[in-house]
Design a protein around this motif. Structure first.
Motif, PDB file in Angstrom:
ATOM      1  N   UNK A   1      -0.820 -12.556   1.630  1.00  0.00           N
ATOM      2  CA  UNK A   1      -0.733 -11.693   0.451  1.00  0.00           C
ATOM      3  C   UNK A   1       0.531 -10.844   0.507  1.00  0.00           C
ATOM      4  N   UNK A   2       1.042 -10.485  -0.658  1.00  0.00           N
ATOM      5  CA  UNK A   2       2.227  -9.621  -0.681  1.00  0.00           C
ATOM      6  C   UNK A   2       1.911  -8.219  -0.167  1.00  0.00           C
ATOM      7  N   UNK A   3       2.948  -7.506   0.229  1.00  0.00           N
ATOM      8  CA  UNK A   3       2.813  -6.189   0.841  1.00  0.00           C
ATOM      9  C   UNK A   3       1.877  -5.267   0.062  1.00  0.00           C
ATOM     10  N   UNK A   4       2.078  -5.155  -1.229  1.00  0.00           N
ATOM     11  CA  UNK A   4       1.308  -4.172  -2.002  1.00  0.00           C
ATOM     12  C   UNK A   4      -0.190  -4.470  -1.913  1.00  0.00           C
ATOM     13  N   UNK A   5      -0.548  -5.747  -1.908  1.00  0.00           N
ATOM     14  CA  UNK A   5      -1.970  -6.100  -1.839  1.00  0.00           C
ATOM     15  C   UNK A   5      -2.552  -5.780  -0.469  1.00  0.00           C
ATOM     16  N   UNK A   6      -1.762  -6.014   0.578  1.00  0.00           N
ATOM     17  CA  UNK A   6      -2.250  -5.706   1.924  1.00  0.00           C
ATOM     18  C   UNK A   6      -2.386  -4.192   2.081  1.00  0.00           C
ATOM     19  N   UNK A   7      -1.404  -3.459   1.543  1.00  0.00           N
ATOM     20  CA  UNK A   7      -1.496  -1.992   1.583  1.00  0.00           C
ATOM     21  C   UNK A   7      -2.767  -1.510   0.876  1.00  0.00           C
ATOM     22  N   UNK A   8      -3.032  -2.094  -0.279  1.00  0.00           N
ATOM     23  CA  UNK A   8      -4.209  -1.684  -1.046  1.00  0.00           C
ATOM     24  C   UNK A   8      -5.487  -2.039  -0.273  1.00  0.00           C
ATOM     25  N   UNK A   9      -5.479  -3.212   0.366  1.00  0.00           N
ATOM     26  CA  UNK A   9      -6.645  -3.629   1.132  1.00  0.00           C
ATOM     27  C   UNK A   9      -6.920  -2.630   2.261  1.00  0.00           C
ATOM     28  N   UNK A  10      -5.878  -2.276   3.007  1.00  0.00           N
ATOM     29  CA  UNK A  10      -6.068  -1.332   4.118  1.00  0.00           C
ATOM     30  C   UNK A  10      -6.501   0.040   3.587  1.00  0.00           C
ATOM     31  N   UNK A  11      -5.910   0.455   2.483  1.00  0.00           N
ATOM     32  CA  UNK A  11      -6.242   1.773   1.923  1.00  0.00           C
ATOM     33  C   UNK A  11      -7.723   1.822   1.522  1.00  0.00           C
ATOM     34  N   UNK A  12      -8.196   0.753   0.909  1.00  0.00           N
ATOM     35  CA  UNK A  12      -9.617   0.676   0.532  1.00  0.00           C
ATOM     36  C   UNK A  12     -10.520   0.759   1.747  1.00  0.00           C
ATOM     37  N   UNK A  13     -10.144  -0.010   2.769  1.00  0.00           N
ATOM     38  CA  UNK A  13     -10.963  -0.029   3.985  1.00  0.00           C
ATOM     39  C   UNK A  13     -11.006   1.366   4.606  1.00  0.00           C
ATOM     40  N   UNK A  14      -9.876   2.026   4.585  1.00  0.00           N
ATOM     41  CA  UNK A  14      -9.811   3.333   5.240  1.00  0.00           C
ATOM     42  C   UNK A  14     -10.614   4.365   4.443  1.00  0.00           C
ATOM     43  N   UNK A  15     -10.529   4.257   3.134  1.00  0.00           N
ATOM     44  CA  UNK A  15     -11.301   5.159   2.283  1.00  0.00           C
ATOM     45  C   UNK A  15     -12.796   4.993   2.570  1.00  0.00           C
ATOM     46  N   UNK A  16     -13.209   3.746   2.641  1.00  0.00           N
ATOM     47  CA  UNK A  16     -14.612   3.437   2.921  1.00  0.00           C
ATOM     48  C   UNK A  16     -15.006   3.992   4.304  1.00  0.00           C
ATOM     49  N   UNK A  17     -14.118   3.828   5.282  1.00  0.00           N
ATOM     50  CA  UNK A  17     -14.415   4.312   6.627  1.00  0.00           C
ATOM     51  C   UNK A  17     -14.577   5.833   6.623  1.00  0.00           C
ATOM     52  N   UNK A  18     -13.690   6.520   5.903  1.00  0.00           N
ATOM     53  CA  UNK A  18     -13.778   7.988   5.807  1.00  0.00           C
ATOM     54  C   UNK A  18     -15.141   8.400   5.274  1.00  0.00           C
ATOM     55  N   UNK A  19     -15.541   7.741   4.198  1.00  0.00           N
ATOM     56  CA  UNK A  19     -16.821   8.089   3.564  1.00  0.00           C
ATOM     57  C   UNK A  19     -17.979   7.820   4.520  1.00  0.00           C
TER      58      UNK A  19
END
Ligand code: DGT
Ligand code: CA
Ligand code: CA
Ligand code: ZN
Length: 613
Positions: A591-609
């Protein structure tokens, strides 16, 4: 020279190329230097001399440039780890394919010593004690001495090391005849280039398990198209290749030899008109061939290594006529099948898929946009962070994830929290300056014995992603190891399961583990089992990986690189991913950079919650 319809990755695929003197691959140079180092140590020579060769081998394997280019430019001596005394030796190897010193050293020991040196866990120092005290001259003699309890009585050995040696011996017996992809691939490509340089050779292909990108290779299978009158000359040419150590067989349509590294190479010589059928046959697998033949038979035809044949009604066997089919594609098509990529030819349902035109466009090397599990000299890598990043940029990658070891991996100079934060500053500065590729902050975080992670949650939340790996206590029970992994996979911060089964190809079996239970946990919690593309690992294995992908799972192809050169190991992972029938959409790092960034950001948000609850 290669199949037009074969998008093999560079490391696994044939690249016979045109003319020119055959180049010797870095892994062959390193293997020669390493054997010299071992034999010098075995001989009890000045340890500095032995170490110089061992360091040289490591330097050759790790450097970013091609050793032959540096030799030609006269700059070999400037490489860190290659001492002035070694430059002449490497030059000799580059020019002649061998080293006279190695032949001299080999002659000083019984022939069995080469096998003894390949026993996992037995180094030259201890082997020397065995030779001097027990007159061990072969693996058979060593096994006898162990069984009779004589090894345990030697000072410095004991019952435990005797047991370890027996395990090493059985591992060698089981695996000793097979080879890892880099050595096998390099040896095959050198031979293919050598063969292609002969004027009578119209076509060369590497077939067999190497073309199928299997995880280990029994022997090399090379196929050439040659007019009948020229076969003998081409066999002579083959057996005179610089890497050939010993001829095993010389026939009218075939030859076999042992090449550097102790690898057997089979050569088949066919007419150009037979080439497609021969390529299909010698690519295999045997199981795939058996199914294809049955399919031909059910249509009243016969398929063999010479072609697809039809018998005229009422005629006998001698009057079979051959369909004129000049490519694999044409043969498959005649059998009502779409062309099947070599990696998929394992007799595991691919023929039914091809009949239904349901083999998708598999992932290829060019699909990768970056990778995410590499080491730098912050832990046990040999290159700087900048060096790794530049190497990734040279591969055309958009992003690179730095995943150095965590503190529990002390042997690998794992990072503690303060070193982690220092590294983050360096990565932030790199990205802030707009340098390419984009760098992700990752970690290869140890999974402790009880399944807890080696860093606390707060630190873990600071990474873009986490590769969780087992590097210790491999001997846990199946239940305990499974529970350990399930707990880690359930941790909200875990993005990837690192080399999930822990196998080291030809050296160490996977540890005891209920992989299915671990993958179930990964599915529930959204963790991704990596495809570790390091040719010593290739973990997850393609068989369970195929099932995981078929059931909707995703993976990511990681080189676990410890040097700039190691980044290109992802090519081996591509071969394995293709065996698992992976398409680009199932590979995170396609996947292109922006999609991987978004994927990691989502995962991290979920982890925080989840962690805040
Ligand atoms: P390896 O060398 O153990 O890594 O695996 P392969 O697949 O390269 O096996 P190898 O070198 O023995 O044979 C090369 C190909 O030749 C194999 O993939 C299929 C074909 N072949 C060999 N033996 C047989 C056989 O008995 N029946 C059929 N149908 N094909 C065979
Ligand atoms: Ca083979
Ligand atoms: Ca073979
Ligand atoms: Zn690891």
């Amino acid at each position: 020279m290669t199949d037009i319809d074969d998008p093999s990755p560079p490391a696994g695929g044939p690249s016979a190329g045109s003319g020119g003197p055959p180049r010797i691959h870095r892994s062959q140079i390193a293997a020669i230097l390493r054997e010299v180092a071992d034999l010098l140590e075995l001989k009890g020579e000045n340890p500095f001399r032995s170490r110089a060769y061992a360091n040289g081998a490591r330097a050759i394997e790790g450097m970013a440039e091609d050793p032959q280019d540096l030799y030609e430019a006269g700059t070999l001596g400037e490489v860190r780890g290659i001492g002035p005394g070694l430059v002449a030796g490497i030059a000799e190897i580059v020019l002649t394919g061998s080293l006279a010193l190695l032949a001299e050293l080999r002659a000083e020991f019984p022939a069995g010593v080469q096998d003894l040196l390949r026993i996992p866990g037995l180094g030259p120092k201890r082997l020397r004690l065995l030779i001097e005290n027990l007159q061990i001259d072969s693996t058979a003699a060593l096994e006898r001495a162990c069984r009779e309890g004589r090894v345990a009585l030697l000072p410095g050995f004991g019952a435990k090391s005797q047991e370890k040696l027996l395990q090493g011996l059985s591992s060698l017996q089981k695996h000793g005849e097979r080879h890892l992809l880099p050595a096998a691939g390099a040896a095959a490509q050198a031979l293919a280039r050598h063969l292609a340089a002969h004027p009578a050779v119209a076509r060369v292909e590497i077939a067999g398990s190497l073309r199928r990108s299997c995880e280990t290779i029994g022997d090399l299978d090379l196929l050439v198209a040659v007019p009948a009158g020229e076969r003998e000359a081409v066999v002579d040419h083959f057996l005179a290749a610089p890497s050939v150590l010993q001829a095993i067989e010389r026939g009218a349509t075939k030859a076999a030899a042992v090449v550097a590294g102790g690898i057997r190479a089979d050569l088949r010589l066919v007419e150009a008109s037979e080439f497609a059928a021969a390529l299909l046959h010698f690519t295999g697998s045997k199981e795939h061939n058996v199914e294809l033949r049955a399919r031909a038979k059910s249509r009243g035809w016969t398929l063999n290594e010479y072609g697809l044949h039809q018998r005229q009604p009422g005629a006998d066997e001698a009057e079979e006529t051959r369909f004129a089919l000049d490519s694999e594609q044409a043969i498959y098509a005649k059998l009502g099948l779409a062309w099947i990529p070599p990696e998929a030819r394992e007799g595991m349902g691919e023929i039914d898929l091809a009949a239904a035109a349901a083999i998708p466009e598999l992932v290829a090397y060019a699909d990768l946009r970056g990778t995410l599990h590499v080491h730098t000299d912050w832990s046990d890598g040999i290159a700087t962070l900048e060096g790794m990043a530049n190497a990734a940029a040279n591969l055309g990658w958009e992003y690179l994830g730095i995943a150095d070891h965590s503190r529990a991996a002390a042997y690998a100079r794992g990072l503690d929290a303060s070193r982690v934060r220092q590294q983050w500053l360096e990565i932030d500065a790199w990205n802030a300056a707009g340098r390419k590729p984009f760098l992700f902050k990752g970690t290869e975080c140890d999974i402790l014995g009880d399944g807890a992670l080696d860093f606390d949650d707060e630190l873990l939340l600071g990474f873009d992603y986490v590769v969780a790996s087992v590097h210790s206590r491999f001997g846990l029970s199946r239940e305990a190891m499974t529970a350990r992994w399930v707990r880690a996979a359930a941790h909200p911060c875990v993005t990837f399961l690192g080399h999930p089964t822990g196998r080291l190809l030809l050296v160490r079996e996977p540890y005891e583990l209920d992989l299915e239970a671990v993958l179930d946990a990964a599915r529930i919690h959204g963790a991704i089992p990596e495809l570790n593309a390091n040719p010593h690992r290739l973990d997850l294995d393609w068989r369970p990986l195929r099932g995981w992908l078929a059931s909707g799972g995703m993976t990511s192809i990681h080189p676990d690189a410890h040097s700039p050169h190691g980044l290109s190991d992802v090519a081996f992972g591509i071969g394995i991913a293709r065996k698992a029938l992976a398409v680009p959409a199932q590979i995170l790092n396609s996947r292109p950079l922006a999609e991987v960034q978004a994927y990691f950001a989502d995962r991290r948000q979920r982890a925080r919650e989840l962690l805040a609850r």
